[in-house]
Design an enzyme around this catalytic site. Structure first.
Site, PDB file in Angstrom:
ATOM      1  N   GLY A  50      40.722  -5.727  -5.815  1.00 14.56           N
ATOM      2  CA  GLY A  50      40.193  -5.095  -7.245  1.00 14.56           C
ATOM      3  C   GLY A  50      39.042  -5.280  -7.882  1.00 14.56           C
ATOM      4  CG  HIS A  51      35.833  -8.695  -8.630  1.00 13.40           C
ATOM      5  ND1 HIS A  51      34.568  -8.963  -8.217  1.00 13.40           N
ATOM      6  CD2 HIS A  51      35.919  -8.757 -10.254  1.00 13.40           C
ATOM      7  CE1 HIS A  51      33.978  -9.499  -9.113  1.00 13.40           C
ATOM      8  NE2 HIS A  51      34.553  -9.424 -10.144  1.00 13.40           N
ATOM      9  CG  PHE A  52      32.476  -5.138  -8.579  1.00  8.84           C
ATOM     10  CD1 PHE A  52      31.716  -4.605  -9.382  1.00  8.84           C
ATOM     11  CD2 PHE A  52      32.682  -6.633  -8.843  1.00  8.84           C
ATOM     12  CE1 PHE A  52      31.194  -4.794 -10.597  1.00  8.84           C
ATOM     13  CE2 PHE A  52      31.872  -6.874  -9.949  1.00  8.84           C
ATOM     14  CZ  PHE A  52      31.303  -6.143 -10.909  1.00  8.84           C
TER      15      PHE A  52
END
Length: 148
Positions: free
Chosen positions: A46-48
């Site tokens: 879910g990070h970038f």
């Protein structure tokens, strides 16, 4: 004197929150270790989205585990560690390069001081191209209950 494997066995972390693969060297003044970020690590999802980058808080954790906790365990080598309690007390990190899934980083730490159960180190992280990823200082408290 302890081996690096002995230090790794005493780390109070396990997957998926263990961020130390190898300790290259450990002395009373510092430590060098490596970690490779698996492409399927939980934090990339879910990070970038679509262009995953390792979060700065994870980079800081890698430097703390290798640069402070591993060194702290080494410095406590004359104690029979039964119950190690660790608390980060301060960080000051500057970031220069992103770290992507699959990359290997090297952390180098130099002890600034160790007194009254507080260890403060100057740390830096470099990628496999020896580019500076981040650097700064991390301090933590090392409280141990010994078997003695």
């Amino acid at each position: 004197m302890q081996t690096c494997d002995h230090i790794l066995q005493k780390l109070p972390y396990r997957k998926p929150f263990l961020f130390v693969d190898t300790l290259v060297s450990v002395t009373e003044n510092g430590v060098e270790g490596r970690y490779t970020f698996a492409a399927d690590s939980f934090f990339y999802e879910g990070h970038f989205v679509g262009n995953p980058v390792t979060p700065g808080v994870i980079l800081t954790e890698v430097m703390a585990q290798i640069g402070v906790v591993c060194l702290g365990i080494f410095l406590l080598s004359d104690s029979s560690i039964n119950d190690l309690k660790i608390a980060m007390t301060s960080t000051q990190i500057d970031f220069y390069q992103p770290v992507f899934p699959g990359e290997t980083v090297t952390v180098r730490s130099v002890k600034e001081y160790y007194r009254f159960q507080k260890l403060k180190c100057n740390v830096e992280m470099r990628n496999s191209r020896e580019e500076l990823v981040c650097r700064g200082s991390i301090a933590g408290m090392m409280n141990v209950k010994s078997d003695a």
